[in-house]
Enzyme design. Structure first.
Site, PDB file in Angstrom:
ATOM      1  N   GLU A 363      -3.687 -26.006  12.998  1.00 12.35           N
ATOM      2  CA  GLU A 363      -2.208 -26.478  13.777  1.00 12.35           C
ATOM      3  C   GLU A 363      -1.193 -25.284  14.032  1.00 12.35           C
ATOM      4  OE1 GLU A 363      -0.998 -30.357  13.332  1.00 12.35           O
ATOM      5  OE2 GLU A 363      -2.854 -30.939  12.250  1.00 12.35           O
ATOM      6  N   THR A 365      -1.496 -20.866  13.241  1.00 11.01           N
ATOM      7  CA  THR A 365      -1.353 -19.961  12.287  1.00 11.01           C
ATOM      8  C   THR A 365      -0.079 -19.377  11.818  1.00 11.01           C
ATOM      9  OG1 THR A 365      -1.325 -17.933  13.556  1.00 11.01           O
ATOM     10  CG2 THR A 365      -3.587 -18.716  13.034  1.00 11.01           C
TER      11      THR A 365
HETATM   12  C1  LIG Z   1     -10.911 -26.446   8.685  1.00 12.51           C
HETATM   13  C2  LIG Z   1     -10.179 -26.445  10.006  1.00 12.51           C
HETATM   14  C3  LIG Z   1     -10.009 -27.975  10.893  1.00 12.51           C
HETATM   15  C4  LIG Z   1      -9.558 -27.659  12.215  1.00 12.51           C
HETATM   16  N1  LIG Z   1      -9.475 -28.910  12.701  1.00 12.51           N
HETATM   17  C5  LIG Z   1      -9.204 -29.146  14.080  1.00 12.51           C
HETATM   18  C6  LIG Z   1      -9.404 -29.806  15.010  1.00 12.51           C
HETATM   19  O1  LIG Z   1      -9.549 -31.169  14.300  1.00 12.51           O
HETATM   20  N2  LIG Z   1      -8.928 -30.095  16.284  1.00 12.51           N
HETATM   21  C7  LIG Z   1      -8.967 -28.783  16.709  1.00 12.51           C
HETATM   22  O2  LIG Z   1      -8.712 -28.674  18.131  1.00 12.51           O
HETATM   23  N3  LIG Z   1      -8.909 -27.421  16.342  1.00 12.51           N
HETATM   24  C8  LIG Z   1      -9.094 -27.478  14.693  1.00 12.51           C
HETATM   25  N4  LIG Z   1      -8.863 -26.403  14.180  1.00 12.51           N
HETATM   26  C9  LIG Z   1      -8.776 -25.054  14.726  1.00 12.51           C
HETATM   27  C10 LIG Z   1      -7.542 -24.373  14.394  1.00 12.51           C
HETATM   28  O3  LIG Z   1      -6.451 -25.119  14.748  1.00 12.51           O
HETATM   29  C11 LIG Z   1      -7.341 -22.948  14.987  1.00 12.51           C
HETATM   30  O4  LIG Z   1      -8.558 -22.359  13.910  1.00 12.51           O
HETATM   31  C12 LIG Z   1      -6.128 -22.167  14.729  1.00 12.51           C
HETATM   32  O5  LIG Z   1      -5.338 -22.688  15.826  1.00 12.51           O
HETATM   33  C13 LIG Z   1      -6.355 -20.621  15.084  1.00 12.51           C
HETATM   34  O6  LIG Z   1      -7.341 -20.365  16.286  1.00 12.51           O
HETATM   35  P1  LIG Z   1      -8.383 -19.409  15.963  1.00 12.51           P
HETATM   36  O7  LIG Z   1      -9.109 -19.755  14.640  1.00 12.51           O
HETATM   37  O8  LIG Z   1      -9.185 -19.321  17.253  1.00 12.51           O
HETATM   38  O9  LIG Z   1      -7.707 -18.044  15.759  1.00 12.51           O
HETATM   39  P2  LIG Z   1      -7.003 -17.043  16.603  1.00 12.51           P
HETATM   40  O10 LIG Z   1      -6.298 -17.554  17.706  1.00 12.51           O
HETATM   41  O11 LIG Z   1      -8.244 -16.071  17.271  1.00 12.51           O
HETATM   42  O12 LIG Z   1      -6.395 -15.937  15.701  1.00 12.51           O
HETATM   43  C14 LIG Z   1      -7.066 -14.974  14.892  1.00 12.51           C
HETATM   44  C15 LIG Z   1      -5.799 -14.087  14.383  1.00 12.51           C
HETATM   45  O13 LIG Z   1      -5.029 -13.570  15.494  1.00 12.51           O
HETATM   46  C16 LIG Z   1      -3.429 -13.949  15.232  1.00 12.51           C
HETATM   47  N5  LIG Z   1      -2.945 -14.096  16.572  1.00 12.51           N
HETATM   48  C17 LIG Z   1      -3.597 -14.714  17.592  1.00 12.51           C
HETATM   49  N6  LIG Z   1      -2.397 -14.573  18.539  1.00 12.51           N
HETATM   50  C18 LIG Z   1      -1.417 -14.058  18.219  1.00 12.51           C
HETATM   51  C19 LIG Z   1      -0.256 -13.275  18.713  1.00 12.51           C
HETATM   52  N7  LIG Z   1       0.190 -13.667  19.972  1.00 12.51           N
HETATM   53  N8  LIG Z   1       0.273 -12.768  17.782  1.00 12.51           N
HETATM   54  C20 LIG Z   1       0.272 -12.257  16.572  1.00 12.51           C
HETATM   55  N9  LIG Z   1      -0.830 -12.677  16.227  1.00 12.51           N
HETATM   56  C21 LIG Z   1      -1.673 -13.608  16.854  1.00 12.51           C
HETATM   57  C22 LIG Z   1      -3.658 -15.221  14.524  1.00 12.51           C
HETATM   58  O14 LIG Z   1      -2.487 -15.695  13.940  1.00 12.51           O
HETATM   59  C23 LIG Z   1      -4.755 -15.074  13.466  1.00 12.51           C
HETATM   60  O15 LIG Z   1      -4.421 -14.340  12.326  1.00 12.51           O
HETATM   61  C24 LIG Z   1      -9.304 -26.511  12.683  1.00 12.51           C
HETATM   62  C25 LIG Z   1      -9.576 -25.126  11.847  1.00 12.51           C
HETATM   63  C26 LIG Z   1     -10.098 -24.972  10.697  1.00 12.51           C
HETATM   64  C27 LIG Z   1     -10.295 -23.900   9.916  1.00 12.51           C
END
Ligand SMILES: Cc1cc2nc3c(=O)[nH]c(=O)nc-3n(C[C@H](O)[C@H](O)[C@H](O)COP(=O)(O)OP(=O)(O)OC[C@H]3O[C@@H](n4cnc5c(N)ncnc54)[C@H](O)[C@@H]3O)c2cc1C
Length: 381
Positions: A363, A365
């Site tokens: 929800e 990072t």
């Molecule tokens: C156990 C689990 C349950 C989940 N459940 C759901 C669900 O039910 N429904 C759903 O839709 N999603 C769900 N998620 C997804 C979750 O919301 C995402 O994993 C999260 O929003 C981060 O997206 P990403 O994993 O693609 O990381 P990315 O967006 O690829 O980020 C990778 C890294 O880059 C950093 N980063 C990205 N953009 C920037 C920026 N502009 N400036 C600085 N740093 C940045 C991030 O902080 C992170 O450290 C779930 C995830 C997990 C692990």
């Protein structure tokens, strides 16, 4: 200003705690070890009113306030992170979206099965190529007569394989990026909806996380939630509350770690005395307690503001960021206090640590929360 819980709220928290001790704690390690999604627990959670907490009794819900909800979430997380995430995502994401933005007809059709947990809910925003940047969503919905054809894939979906009802965010106006997203309600069993890979996780291993794939999925226009291209605006509102829930989850997990470490420190003797007598241990416990209490106050304030009908973009992000960090630090220090035993699976603190890490990612990072907080600062300057 009133910092007291009401008698009803105390009774609610106590009843959830008693339920967790009887029905969850004896099994939590086994569920985590075997990655077992405890489907058998779901009817009992529904009986307690926890599967439709903030939904009106008109649709079978418990009609709780948001402040009540965060109390329940803390209590569940204190005892098991996986069950907590299942309950939180079912309530605040899928059911919350339909309840908050669905038509009367959609609420009558979908909410009773969700509040009774006849069906579990999943909420599908994240995609393999778009997480923090929701505007990069590639899942596309194209109108054909009175139906929409959806193609694309989602990942990290909680309840992805066990849900009966899905809320899916799809791009309806791609050029508009996130402002071109629309939400749809989709049912399990519809041709074109397929569950993809089950994702093996570091923590929260008893919660169900999968890919969800759409191949020429036909969705009637009557299942569109709200106006066209309003999906992202709705999502911001959903996450504003969802993040306070995740913050409360972090407080609960951190509290579990603090309680376990405090008991252990009094029992474990080294150098002829309880390790609780060493100032290094006392200071760790003091810091854990102080940081968690601060987090709880941020959570309850944001929840209270929401209960007053106020928006909380900044308060929700602050609560989530602070609580997730405080919870992670508390779990990490609990492992340290338990020494070698803390590093084993004989004690639950290593599980709490693995579970709480999600609170710094899901929800939004920690980095995204900082972006949102600073954006508010600049907007007000
Ligand atoms: C156990 C689990 C349950 C989940 N459940 C759901 C669900 O039910 N429904 C759903 O839709 N999603 C769900 N998620 C997804 C979750 O919301 C995402 O994993 C999260 O929003 C981060 O997206 P990403 O994993 O693609 O990381 P990315 O967006 O690829 O980020 C990778 C890294 O880059 C950093 N980063 C990205 N953009 C920037 C920026 N502009 N400036 C600085 N740093 C940045 C991030 O902080 C992170 O450290 C779930 C995830 C997990 C692990």
């Amino acid at each position: 200003m009133d910092f007291e819980l009401s008698d009803e709220q105390r009774a609610l928290a106590n009843s959830v705690r008693d339920f967790c001790r009887a029905e969850i704690v004896p099994h939590a390690k086994r569920w985590d070890d075997s990655e077992h999604f405890p489907i058998e627990l779901i009817p009992k959670l529904a009986e307690l009113g926890l599967m439709g907490m903030q939904i009106s009794p008109e649709y079978g819900g418990a009609g709780m306030s948001f402040s009540d909800y965060v109390l329940v979430i803390e209590e569940l997380a204190r005892h098991d992170g996986s069950v907590c995430l299942t309950v939180a995502s079912h309530n605040s994401l899928c059911s919350g979206h339909i309840n908050g933005f669905g038509s009367e007809e959609q609420k009558r059709r979908y909410l009773p099965d969700l509040t009774s947990a006849k069906k579990l809910g999943a909420w599908c925003l994240t995609e393999p190529g778009s997480g923090s940047d929701a505007g990069g969503a590639r899942t596309r919905a194209i109108k054909k007569g009175d139906r929409w054809i959806i193609n694309g894939s989602k990942t990290f979906i909680t309840q992805g394989s066990v849900a009966g009802t899905y809320v899916v965010l799809a791009s309806t106006t791609p050029d508009a990026k996130q402002k071109g997203l629309t939400a749809f309600i989709v049912e399990k069993g519809w041709k074109g909806l397929r569950v993809g890979r089950h994702l093996e996780k570091m923590g929260l291993r008893a919660s169900d996380t999968t890919e969800v794939i759409f191949e020429e999925l036909e969705v009637p226009d009557e299942n569109r939630i709200g106006e066209l291209d309003h999906g992202f605006t709705q999502t911001l509102r959903i996450l504003e509350k969802g993040r306070v829930g995740i913050a409360s989850m972090a407080v609960g997990l951190g509290r579990g770690a603090l309680e376990e470490a405090t008991i252990y420190a009094k029992q474990r003797a080294q150098f002829g005395q309880a390790i609780a007598n060493f100032q290094a241990i006392q200071f760790m416990l003091a810091n854990m307690s102080m940081e968690l209490e601060g987090a709880r106050l941020l959570v309850r304030r944001a929840a209270w503001l929401q209960d007053q009908g106020r928006r909380t973009p900044q308060e929700s992000s602050m609560a989530k960021l602070w609580a997730a960090q405080a919870g992670r630090r508390a779990c990490m220090d609990a492992v340290q206090i338990l020494g070698g035993y803390g590093y084993t699976r004989e004690f639950p603190v290593e599980r709490y640590l693995r579970d709480v890490k999600l609170c710094e990612i899901g929800e939004g990072t920690n980095e995204v929360q900082r972006m949102l907080i600073s954006r508010q600062l600049f907007a007000g300057a």
